[in-house]
Design a protein around this motif. Structure first.
Motif, short mmCIF file in Angstrom:
data_model
loop_
_atom_site.label_atom_id
_atom_site.label_comp_id
_atom_site.label_asym_id
_atom_site.label_seq_id
_atom_site.Cartn_x
_atom_site.Cartn_y
_atom_site.Cartn_z
N THR A 30 -5.82 -8.52 7.00
CA THR A 30 -4.83 -8.37 5.93
C THR A 30 -5.27 -9.15 4.71
O THR A 30 -6.15 -10.01 4.79
CB THR A 30 -3.45 -8.91 6.37
OG1 THR A 30 -3.55 -10.34 6.53
CG2 THR A 30 -2.95 -8.25 7.64
N ARG A 47 5.49 -11.91 6.41
CA ARG A 47 5.09 -12.03 5.00
C ARG A 47 5.30 -13.45 4.50
O ARG A 47 6.16 -14.17 4.98
CB ARG A 47 5.93 -11.10 4.12
CG ARG A 47 5.59 -9.65 4.27
CD ARG A 47 6.30 -8.83 3.18
NE ARG A 47 6.21 -7.41 3.47
CZ ARG A 47 5.17 -6.64 3.17
NH1 ARG A 47 4.13 -7.16 2.58
NH2 ARG A 47 5.18 -5.36 3.47
N MET A 82 4.60 -1.02 4.71
CA MET A 82 3.29 -0.96 4.07
C MET A 82 2.80 -2.38 3.81
O MET A 82 3.58 -3.23 3.39
CB MET A 82 3.38 -0.23 2.73
CG MET A 82 3.72 1.24 2.86
SD MET A 82 2.42 2.20 3.60
CE MET A 82 1.19 2.11 2.33
N ILE A 83 1.51 -2.61 4.09
CA ILE A 83 0.90 -3.90 3.79
C ILE A 83 -0.43 -3.65 3.08
O ILE A 83 -0.97 -2.55 3.11
CB ILE A 83 0.67 -4.76 5.04
CG1 ILE A 83 -0.35 -4.11 5.98
CG2 ILE A 83 1.99 -5.04 5.76
CD1 ILE A 83 -0.91 -5.07 7.03
N GLU A 84 -0.95 -4.71 2.50
CA GLU A 84 -2.25 -4.64 1.86
C GLU A 84 -3.28 -5.34 2.73
O GLU A 84 -3.05 -6.43 3.26
CB GLU A 84 -2.21 -5.30 0.48
CG GLU A 84 -3.49 -5.15 -0.29
CD GLU A 84 -3.41 -5.73 -1.69
OE1 GLU A 84 -4.46 -6.19 -2.18
OE2 GLU A 84 -2.32 -5.74 -2.27
N ARG A 90 -4.38 0.01 1.72
CA ARG A 90 -3.01 -0.12 2.23
C ARG A 90 -2.88 0.62 3.55
O ARG A 90 -3.57 1.60 3.79
CB ARG A 90 -2.02 0.39 1.20
CG ARG A 90 -2.06 -0.43 -0.09
CD ARG A 90 -1.09 0.01 -1.14
NE ARG A 90 0.30 -0.07 -0.76
CZ ARG A 90 1.04 -1.18 -0.74
NH1 ARG A 90 0.51 -2.32 -1.05
NH2 ARG A 90 2.32 -1.14 -0.41
N CYS A 91 -1.99 0.13 4.38
CA CYS A 91 -1.71 0.75 5.67
C CYS A 91 -0.31 0.32 6.09
O CYS A 91 0.37 -0.39 5.36
CB CYS A 91 -2.75 0.32 6.71
SG CYS A 91 -2.70 -1.45 7.06
N GLU A 92 0.11 0.75 7.27
CA GLU A 92 1.39 0.31 7.82
C GLU A 92 1.14 -0.72 8.91
O GLU A 92 0.07 -0.75 9.52
CB GLU A 92 2.17 1.49 8.40
CG GLU A 92 2.68 2.43 7.36
CD GLU A 92 3.59 3.49 7.95
OE1 GLU A 92 4.68 3.68 7.40
OE2 GLU A 92 3.21 4.13 8.95
#
Length: 117
Positions: A30, A47, A82-84, A90-92
């Motif tokens: 991530t 997060r 969604m994340i970076e 980006r993906c889940e």
């Protein structure tokens, strides 16, 4: 949309079979904006930290993703968001709200498999 997994769903871990025939896309990290909480039997991506969490990317079909939502207790325990990733892709991923992860130790390395080292 690719799915980032970071704990018991990774290859060699006890729940990996739940990914079924989802294609493995590779190892990923991530962006450095998360924490990895150690809940004992499994981790939780949260997060707001500064760790780059280590995991794997898969491309599950809708049926597999629906089964994973049930397994992950989505949306009550975990939320698929969604994340970076490191590098900007980006993906889940399944994240736990920060308030639910209070009081649990953090895995500073961001690597579930290396937590005991």
């Amino acid at each position: 949309m690719p799915l980032f997994v970071y704990g018991t769903l990774m290859r060699g871990e006890r729940s990996h079979r739940l990914l079924g025939r989802a294609p493995f896309l590779g190892i990923a990290r991530t962006a450095r904006s998360f924490e990895l909480a150690d809940l004992g039997a499994y981790p939780a991506l949260v997060r707001g930290g500064s760790a780059a969490v280590v995991g794997e990317l898969y491309e599950p079909d809708r049926e597999t993703l629906a089964s994973l939502d049930v397994y992950e207790g989505c949306p009550d325990l975990f939320q698929r968001e969604m994340i970076e990733l490191d590098g900007g892709a980006r993906c889940e991923a399944y994240l736990m709200p920060a308030g639910q992860a209070l009081g649990y130790p953090r895995i500073a390395s961001g690597d579930w498999r290396a937590r005991g080292r």
